[in-house]
Motif scaffolding. Structure first.
Motif, mmCIF file in Angstrom:
data_model
loop_
_atom_site.group_PDB
_atom_site.id
_atom_site.type_symbol
_atom_site.label_atom_id
_atom_site.label_comp_id
_atom_site.label_asym_id
_atom_site.label_seq_id
_atom_site.Cartn_x
_atom_site.Cartn_y
_atom_site.Cartn_z
ATOM 1 N N ARG A 595 -37.605 8.876 3.187
ATOM 2 C CA ARG A 595 -36.983 9.749 4.245
ATOM 3 C C ARG A 595 -37.883 10.188 5.268
ATOM 4 O O ARG A 595 -39.260 9.971 5.030
ATOM 5 C CB ARG A 595 -36.455 11.326 3.789
ATOM 6 C CG ARG A 595 -35.349 11.092 2.760
ATOM 7 C CD ARG A 595 -33.991 10.593 3.261
ATOM 8 N NE ARG A 595 -32.899 10.571 2.486
ATOM 9 C CZ ARG A 595 -32.653 9.596 1.692
ATOM 10 N NH1 ARG A 595 -33.346 8.425 1.220
ATOM 11 N NH2 ARG A 595 -31.748 9.689 0.761
ATOM 12 N N TYR A 596 -37.747 10.503 6.465
ATOM 13 C CA TYR A 596 -38.848 11.002 7.337
ATOM 14 C C TYR A 596 -39.738 12.090 6.878
ATOM 15 O O TYR A 596 -40.865 11.813 7.044
ATOM 16 C CB TYR A 596 -38.205 11.804 8.743
ATOM 17 C CG TYR A 596 -37.274 10.782 9.448
ATOM 18 C CD1 TYR A 596 -37.674 9.141 9.809
ATOM 19 C CD2 TYR A 596 -36.116 11.270 9.840
ATOM 20 C CE1 TYR A 596 -36.984 8.536 10.392
ATOM 21 C CE2 TYR A 596 -35.118 9.980 10.843
ATOM 22 C CZ TYR A 596 -35.689 9.028 10.892
ATOM 23 O OH TYR A 596 -34.717 8.455 11.876
ATOM 24 N N THR A 599 -42.154 10.209 4.647
ATOM 25 C CA THR A 599 -43.004 9.124 5.154
ATOM 26 C C THR A 599 -44.466 9.391 5.193
ATOM 27 O O THR A 599 -45.073 8.462 5.014
ATOM 28 C CB THR A 599 -42.418 8.947 6.827
ATOM 29 O OG1 THR A 599 -41.149 8.562 6.674
ATOM 30 C CG2 THR A 599 -43.544 7.902 7.447
ATOM 31 N N ASN A 611 -37.193 4.669 13.270
ATOM 32 C CA ASN A 611 -37.219 5.958 13.963
ATOM 33 C C ASN A 611 -35.702 6.253 14.579
ATOM 34 O O ASN A 611 -35.694 6.058 15.987
ATOM 35 C CB ASN A 611 -38.292 6.023 15.150
ATOM 36 C CG ASN A 611 -38.419 7.725 15.477
ATOM 37 O OD1 ASN A 611 -37.577 8.537 15.394
ATOM 38 N ND2 ASN A 611 -39.547 8.079 16.100
ATOM 39 N N SER A 613 -34.175 8.960 14.986
ATOM 40 C CA SER A 613 -34.126 9.922 16.090
ATOM 41 C C SER A 613 -34.446 9.740 17.342
ATOM 42 O O SER A 613 -33.627 10.193 18.293
ATOM 43 C CB SER A 613 -34.987 11.286 15.175
ATOM 44 O OG SER A 613 -34.684 11.654 13.980
ATOM 45 N N SER A 647 -43.702 10.250 17.713
ATOM 46 C CA SER A 647 -43.375 11.400 16.476
ATOM 47 C C SER A 647 -44.261 12.021 15.613
ATOM 48 O O SER A 647 -44.130 11.757 14.414
ATOM 49 C CB SER A 647 -42.174 10.592 15.821
ATOM 50 O OG SER A 647 -41.174 10.167 16.850
ATOM 51 N N TRP A 661 -35.318 15.177 7.219
ATOM 52 C CA TRP A 661 -35.049 14.704 8.378
ATOM 53 C C TRP A 661 -35.934 15.188 9.637
ATOM 54 O O TRP A 661 -35.439 15.067 10.822
ATOM 55 C CB TRP A 661 -33.571 14.737 8.709
ATOM 56 C CG TRP A 661 -32.573 14.115 7.558
ATOM 57 C CD1 TRP A 661 -31.882 14.800 6.704
ATOM 58 C CD2 TRP A 661 -32.760 12.733 7.289
ATOM 59 N NE1 TRP A 661 -31.175 13.765 5.935
ATOM 60 C CE2 TRP A 661 -31.789 12.649 6.033
ATOM 61 C CE3 TRP A 661 -33.202 11.656 7.511
ATOM 62 C CZ2 TRP A 661 -31.579 11.395 5.486
ATOM 63 C CZ3 TRP A 661 -33.116 10.474 7.196
ATOM 64 C CH2 TRP A 661 -32.276 10.291 6.097
ATOM 65 N N PHE A 665 -42.736 13.118 12.220
ATOM 66 C CA PHE A 665 -43.019 12.534 10.742
ATOM 67 C C PHE A 665 -44.288 11.780 10.574
ATOM 68 O O PHE A 665 -44.588 11.708 9.450
ATOM 69 C CB PHE A 665 -41.819 11.838 10.075
ATOM 70 C CG PHE A 665 -41.268 10.870 10.884
ATOM 71 C CD1 PHE A 665 -41.914 9.549 10.626
ATOM 72 C CD2 PHE A 665 -40.305 10.867 11.831
ATOM 73 C CE1 PHE A 665 -41.721 8.336 11.441
ATOM 74 C CE2 PHE A 665 -40.021 9.745 12.684
ATOM 75 C CZ PHE A 665 -40.703 8.364 12.318
ATOM 76 N N THR A 672 -44.126 4.879 12.812
ATOM 77 C CA THR A 672 -42.801 4.805 13.643
ATOM 78 C C THR A 672 -42.588 3.630 14.339
ATOM 79 O O THR A 672 -43.079 2.887 15.122
ATOM 80 C CB THR A 672 -42.790 5.945 14.666
ATOM 81 O OG1 THR A 672 -41.693 5.915 15.383
ATOM 82 C CG2 THR A 672 -43.842 5.887 15.785
#
Length: 866
Positions: A595-596, A599, A611, A613, A647, A661, A665, A672
């Motif tokens: 998951r993020y 990571t 990515n 998001s 990110s 989430w 991350f 990313t």
């Protein structure tokens, strides 16, 4: 067999990212949008969260410790103290009278960032019951997981032992060093800690409670138990510590990185005088293989790195001959088959070591760092099947067609020459190993993981098919382009693919959304995936992998696979990434999956994730009519600023985050994969037109496409886009957007690239080409570490406009030489450029060479200092 309905449901839902955002108070929202613009003399106010400068425990006991009132975030007495043991933790001990209290952790003397029960941001108050007579209470906060706890509600448990100096503690057997702190974030009574920092060797450990040896437990959970011994087999091995607070047992497990995968594996292992047939059969000892009309019984075999293996050595030269495994009463396929007889479960014995591409292997194109990549996703059939591709009719839709040079349409370059003109560094091929469905299809229903798909081949002979795929990869390399395979190890086309060998191949939960999820939690299944990955790199010179539904897999396994590949092929700079979600279902073991939030823990293998998001912040939904930032939204500028920076984690660490989430991350920008369009859902152009944007290719709609692509190509991280986005390819036929939303089984009239679109939309193609060239020529757009982003990049928001000033020099981090402006508004924006000579090098139309400080509307504008 998978039904069309099941496939439609899968591809319609499985990539919808599951989010669980915490509520954000109004004060925090205001803080995120009210950043002032200060571009002279230097940009400030970074959009990402920084490491805490203070941590407090506001609560209902604050007045008892000398604060003016309760729930005080800035009271000096409520401030914890930063630890000096290298753990990054904060702690303090207070003497509290008896009573029932509640508290939380507040960061930087404000409620803007706070954490409550179970490390949740803005979480529930944490109850605290101090017994009669009062007692000393120690509070401890971890800035990585954001767990705030006390030694009344839980225990402060450390793994004290002979390894602690090796991980950074001042000495061994230090119960007060929180570098080896075990945590129970979910409150189930089990405290855990995992590390890869302990060097190879044999060590001893005990569980210490309360940061001292006054309460400690050794073997068997006994207070007087002997030291617990454990061995770390080699550097990089994962060591898991697990303490049960009910039994006081400390369990230590080491996970050795997988051993050699290319020698002594399973399947049909050929030599000119004999072939060794091996298969995993944990449930049935009646195993045989039939080859050359003779059936041979397999016997148990001891194969290093494998369990429950059965083997038969058959004398003779069996190259290119079919073979059939049988387990019990069932004929079964060989999961390790290098070639198969199409439409059957028979494998083909292959002497793959003797097969090489025509003329021998060419070197892979060099790449200095993964952030230098520009990835182009494509489908083998779609890219050349239309006659407008200019590819020879016998090669259209085939592996060979992908690399035919000299092709044009109306004098404009097509095919591989188009990719070279565009400037991409990598192609990412939709599934190309043997799948169940017929083309046109995307191939997300695998049958044989190690076999090139025969429908993309011109040949029937096994050796020719192997060499054909090798030639395709080799020709891409000769033309300066690397090759990434889209791999689908999370499920099979149907359960009959493997279940007649053993049901242990499949997960008890249907995490992929189609009822046949692969369970890599079984070590032999994980090993099969690793062996397949290594096989493709070794035999076909593949340059990396994109994992379909990487979120189905355990992150520790993914980390092991990646680390093995990177260490076994150290000169390859393999690109590895995938989707950090599962098939639109709840996963009871989500904390163990990619998951993020996990990571950061797979950064050591150079694994990245898509990515979603940032994608959604830019364009809105993937198949709706809601536009995000590219449509002029001002509500998500802070999300754009975060994605623009790659990110990055708020605090640099490889520990999993408490929020699976979390949008921040990335331990490294290479983690990313930035994108706004892929094979799933509406592509970029169709999303724009479906949302009602008018003006066509030369108006607002076309400019919006360029704006979104420009953001992807100027953000930190790795840019990715889908075939045809660069010239506004549309999958909408006769107004049918529903088919375009999920075109996996639509015909060539929907999916095939129409090369006339490149001519019709030449201005858009030129923009993509210019933006890619600028990225390649601008080191500031390709920062390669978390530290570089933090030190060399300053990002601000001014209402909806986002501005970043970046330095390309680590030795002069605030000497910004590149400024990138995202302006989603309908009006030009004036930028206060720092002193010096600046030129505008990219605007809404592409490359430019002009003087001025205006960033146009609905545009990415880049300024460079000359």
């Amino acid at each position: 067999m998978r039904t069309p309905l099941k496939e439609a449901l899968l591809l319609g839902t499985r990539r919808r990212l599951r989010r669980h955002p915490a509520a954000t108070p109004a004060a925090a929202l205001l803080a995120a949008t009210a950043l002032g613009l200060a571009l002279a003399p230097a940009l400030t106010a970074p959009a990402q969260a920084a490491a805490p400068t203070s941590v407090s425990v506001p609560g209902t006991f604050n007045s008892e410790i000398g604060c003016a009132g309760d729930w005080s975030t800035d009271c000096s007495q409520a401030q914890l103290t930063a630890r000096t043991d290298g753990s990054g933790a904060w702690s303090k001990t207070y003497s509290l009278p008896a009573g029932n209290y509640a508290y939380k952790a507040a960061i930087n003397k404000s409620w803007t960032e706070n954490y409550g029960a179970k490390a949740q941001p803005y979480g529930a108050d944490i109850p605290l019951q101090v017994p009669a007579g009062g007692r000393s209470v120690t509070f401890v906060y971890d800035p990585v997981t954001h767990w705030i706890t006390d030694d009344v509600n839980s225990k402060i448990v450390t793994a004290g032992g002979s390894f602690q100096s090796e991980i950074g503690c001042s000495s061994d057997w230090a119960p007060d060093c929180l570098k080896s702190w075990l945590k129970d974030i979910d409150g189930d009574g089990t405290y855990t800690w995992s590390t890869e920092a302990i060097p190879a060797g044999t060590y001893s450990v005990k569980a210490a409670v309360g940061q001292s040896w006054d309460e400690s437990y050794g073997q068997g959970g006994s207070p007087t138990g002997a030291n617990i011994s454990f061995t770390v087999p080699q550097a990089g091995s994962t060591v898991d510590f697990r303490y049960n607070s009910a039994t006081h047992v400390l369990d230590v497990q080491t996970e050795e990185p997988p051993g050699p995968a290319l020698d002594g594996t399973l399947g049909a292992l050929y030599t000119p005088t004999q072939t060794t047939f091996r298969i995993w059969s944990p449930d049935n000892s009646r195993v045989s293989v039939t080859v050359g009309g003779q059936t041979h019984t397999l016997q148990p075999a001891d194969v290093t790195g494998y369990t429950d293996v059965y083997q038969a050595v058959v004398q003779g030269n069996w190259t290119n001959q079919p073979y059939q495994f049988r387990v019990g009463n069932n004929t079964v396929r060989d999961p390790y088959a290098r070639m198969v007889k199409p439409g059957t479960t028979e494998g083909i014995v292959m002497d793959v070591a003797s097969i090489k591409p025509t003329g021998g292997w060419a070197p892979a194109p060099p790449i200095v760092k993964r952030e230098d990549a520009v990835i182009y996703e494509m489908n083998v059939r779609n890219f050349t099947i239309d006659p407008s591709s200019g590819v020879d009719s016998t090669k259209r839709g085939k592996f060979a067609g992908l690399t035919q040079t000299g092709t044009t349409h109306n004098g404009v370059k097509t095919g591989i020459d188009h990719l070279k003109e565009l400037g991409v560094t990598h192609v990412q091929l939709l599934p190309s190993f043997d799948f169940n469905s017929t083309v046109p299809n995307w191939g997300y229903d695998p049958l044989n993981f190690n076999v090139p798909e025969e429908q993309f081949s011109q040949f029937a002979a096994p050796e020719d098919r192997v060499r054909e795929f090798q030639n395709m990869v080799n020709e891409y390399h000769k033309n300066g382009i690397r090759v990434i395979m889209d791999v689908v190890y999370n499920h099979t086309a149907h359960k009959d693919v493997l279940q007649n060998i053993t049901g242990k191949y499949y997960h008890e939960n249907q995490l992929s959304g189609v009822g046949n999820s692969i369970d890599d939690g079984n070590p032999m299944v994980s090993r099969m995936i690793l062996d397949s990955l290594a096989y493709w790199v070794d035999t076909y010179n593949i340059d990396g992998y994109r994992f379909d539904l990487l979120g189905v897999h355990q992150y520790k396994n993914v980390d092991q696979w990646a680390k093995y590949l990177q260490s076994t092929f150290p000169d390859r700079t393999l690109q590895i990434h995938g989707e950090p979600w599962s098939g639109g279902v709840d996963d009871p073991k989500q904390a163990e999956k990619v998951r993020y939030g996990t990571t950061p823990a797979i950064a050591g293998g150079h694994v990245g994730v898509f990515n979603g998001s940032y994608r959604d912040a830019i364009k809105g939904g993937t198949r709706d009519q809601i536009l995000g930032y590219m449509g002029g939204s001002s509500s998500n500028a802070s999300s754009i600023a975060l994605g623009m920076r790659g990110s990055p984690l708020a605090v640099k660490s490889t520990s999993p985050l408490s929020d699976p989430w979390a949008p921040a991350f990335a331990y490294d920008p290479e983690q990313t994969i930035n994108y706004v369009s892929a094979h799933d859902d509406l592509n970029l152009w169709d999303k724009i037109t479906y949302s009602g944007v008018t003006g066509g290719p030369t108006g607002r709609a076309g400019q919006m496409n360029r704006f979104a692509a420009g953001m992807v190509l100027t953000s930190q991280g790795i840019p990715f886009f889908h075939e045809g986005d660069e010239f506004l390819h549309s999958k909408v036929v006769n107004g049918d957007y529903e088919t375009a939303k999920n075109s996996y089984e639509a015909g060539d009239n929907v999916n095939a690239i129409q090369w006339g679109e490149k001519t019709a939309n030449a201005a858009t193609f030129r923009y993509y080409k210019d933006a890619i060239a600028l990225r390649k020529a601008t080191p500031a757009l390709r920062l390669s570490s978390w530290d570089a982003v933090k030190a060399q990049m300053s990002t601000t928001t001014d209402a909806s406009v986002v501005v970043s000033a970046i330095s390309s020099s680590a030795s002069a981090p605030i000497a910004h030489d590149t400024i990138v402006v995202y302006n989603p508004t309908s009006s030009p924006y004036t930028v206060n450029l720092p002193s010096g000579n600046w030129k505008k090098v990219l605007d809404a139309n592409g490359a430019t060479d002009t003087i001025g400080n205006t960033a146009g509307s609905l545009a990415v504008t880049v300024f460079k200092k000359s």
